[in-house]
Design a protein around this motif. Sequence first.
Motif, PDB file in Angstrom:
ATOM      1  N   ARG A  66       8.534  -3.160   1.553  1.00 35.47           N
ATOM      2  CA  ARG A  66       7.698  -1.969   1.713  1.00 35.47           C
ATOM      3  C   ARG A  66       6.299  -2.212   1.143  1.00 35.47           C
ATOM      4  N   GLY A  67       6.232  -2.869  -0.001  1.00 33.63           N
ATOM      5  CA  GLY A  67       4.929  -3.175  -0.591  1.00 33.63           C
ATOM      6  C   GLY A  67       4.091  -4.061   0.306  1.00 33.63           C
ATOM      7  N   LYS A  68       4.704  -5.063   0.893  1.00 33.47           N
ATOM      8  CA  LYS A  68       3.985  -5.968   1.793  1.00 33.47           C
ATOM      9  C   LYS A  68       3.543  -5.217   3.049  1.00 33.47           C
ATOM     10  N   PHE A  69       4.431  -4.384   3.584  1.00 28.96           N
ATOM     11  CA  PHE A  69       4.109  -3.577   4.758  1.00 28.96           C
ATOM     12  C   PHE A  69       2.899  -2.685   4.470  1.00 28.96           C
ATOM     13  N   ASP A  70       2.949  -1.967   3.356  1.00 32.57           N
ATOM     14  CA  ASP A  70       1.842  -1.082   2.976  1.00 32.57           C
ATOM     15  C   ASP A  70       0.543  -1.856   2.824  1.00 32.57           C
ATOM     16  N   ASP A  71       0.594  -2.979   2.137  1.00 35.05           N
ATOM     17  CA  ASP A  71      -0.596  -3.785   1.897  1.00 35.05           C
ATOM     18  C   ASP A  71      -1.231  -4.245   3.208  1.00 35.05           C
ATOM     19  N   CYS A 110      -0.738  -2.957   6.352  1.00 30.09           N
ATOM     20  CA  CYS A 110      -1.125  -1.852   7.235  1.00 30.09           C
ATOM     21  C   CYS A 110      -2.342  -1.088   6.744  1.00 30.09           C
ATOM     22  N   ARG A 111      -2.498  -0.987   5.445  1.00 26.69           N
ATOM     23  CA  ARG A 111      -3.629  -0.201   4.914  1.00 26.69           C
ATOM     24  C   ARG A 111      -4.973  -0.827   5.220  1.00 26.69           C
ATOM     25  N   ARG A 112      -4.954  -2.028   5.729  1.00 22.15           N
ATOM     26  CA  ARG A 112      -6.218  -2.660   6.136  1.00 22.15           C
ATOM     27  C   ARG A 112      -6.779  -2.017   7.388  1.00 22.15           C
ATOM     28  N   VAL A 113      -5.893  -1.388   8.201  1.00 21.80           N
ATOM     29  CA  VAL A 113      -6.347  -0.798   9.457  1.00 21.80           C
ATOM     30  C   VAL A 113      -5.897   0.646   9.657  1.00 21.80           C
ATOM     31  N   LEU A 114      -4.989   1.135   8.820  1.00 19.87           N
ATOM     32  CA  LEU A 114      -4.469   2.493   8.977  1.00 19.87           C
ATOM     33  C   LEU A 114      -4.672   3.300   7.699  1.00 19.87           C
ATOM     34  N   THR A 115      -4.676   4.605   7.840  1.00 22.30           N
ATOM     35  CA  THR A 115      -4.746   5.471   6.660  1.00 22.30           C
ATOM     36  C   THR A 115      -3.411   5.418   5.929  1.00 22.30           C
ATOM     37  N   ALA A 116      -3.395   5.872   4.696  1.00 19.89           N
ATOM     38  CA  ALA A 116      -2.152   5.911   3.916  1.00 19.89           C
ATOM     39  C   ALA A 116      -1.114   6.800   4.602  1.00 19.89           C
ATOM     40  N   ASP A 117      -1.562   7.921   5.194  1.00 22.62           N
ATOM     41  CA  ASP A 117      -0.632   8.809   5.902  1.00 22.62           C
ATOM     42  C   ASP A 117      -0.025   8.115   7.119  1.00 22.62           C
ATOM     43  N   ALA A 118      -0.844   7.386   7.868  1.00 24.64           N
ATOM     44  CA  ALA A 118      -0.349   6.670   9.050  1.00 24.64           C
ATOM     45  C   ALA A 118       0.625   5.566   8.646  1.00 24.64           C
ATOM     46  N   VAL A 119       0.354   4.897   7.534  1.00 29.34           N
ATOM     47  CA  VAL A 119       1.256   3.855   7.040  1.00 29.34           C
ATOM     48  C   VAL A 119       2.606   4.470   6.673  1.00 29.34           C
ATOM     49  N   ALA A 120       2.581   5.588   5.969  1.00 30.55           N
ATOM     50  CA  ALA A 120       3.827   6.257   5.575  1.00 30.55           C
ATOM     51  C   ALA A 120       4.610   6.724   6.796  1.00 30.55           C
ATOM     52  N   GLN A 121       3.910   7.260   7.776  1.00 26.63           N
ATOM     53  CA  GLN A 121       4.576   7.714   8.997  1.00 26.63           C
ATOM     54  C   GLN A 121       5.189   6.522   9.742  1.00 26.63           C
ATOM     55  N   LYS A 146       6.740   6.130  19.797  1.00 24.91           N
ATOM     56  CA  LYS A 146       6.375   6.763  18.525  1.00 24.91           C
ATOM     57  C   LYS A 146       5.868   5.718  17.527  1.00 24.91           C
ATOM     58  N   LEU A 147       6.523   4.572  17.496  1.00 25.37           N
ATOM     59  CA  LEU A 147       6.088   3.504  16.597  1.00 25.37           C
ATOM     60  C   LEU A 147       4.714   2.991  16.999  1.00 25.37           C
ATOM     61  N   MET A 148       4.511   2.776  18.275  1.00 26.08           N
ATOM     62  CA  MET A 148       3.218   2.268  18.734  1.00 26.08           C
ATOM     63  C   MET A 148       2.095   3.254  18.431  1.00 26.08           C
ATOM     64  N   GLN A 149       2.391   4.530  18.538  1.00 24.92           N
ATOM     65  CA  GLN A 149       1.396   5.548  18.218  1.00 24.92           C
ATOM     66  C   GLN A 149       1.006   5.459  16.741  1.00 24.92           C
ATOM     67  N   CYS A 150       1.996   5.250  15.891  1.00 21.74           N
ATOM     68  CA  CYS A 150       1.736   5.153  14.448  1.00 21.74           C
ATOM     69  C   CYS A 150       0.916   3.906  14.101  1.00 21.74           C
TER      70      CYS A 150
END
Length: 75
Positions: free
Chosen positions: A25-30, A32-43, A59-63
């Motif tokens: 999860r930490g790696k995923f967040d790190d 994704c946050r380069r291109v997505l907002t924190a809310d989009a990463v969580a979603q 739904k995944l592609m939209q996120c």
Amino acid sequence: RQLTSRVEKPLGRTSANPIPQERLRGKFDDCCRRVLTADAVAQAWRVIDTFEAEPNVAKLMQCLTPAAKQAASAA
């Protein structure tokens, strides 16, 4: 000076040695946050976590679309 190390069983290489969920999860967040907002990463993580129940990948592609960053910021 040269240091070397050998890893016999790298994490995540096989199902016998999986990456712990919190590290994944930490790696995923790190990443994704380069291109997505924190809310989009969580979603996106929530969608991935329940991916098997999703009827398709829409739904995944939209996120994961960077445009989601702009839409989430505007809301």
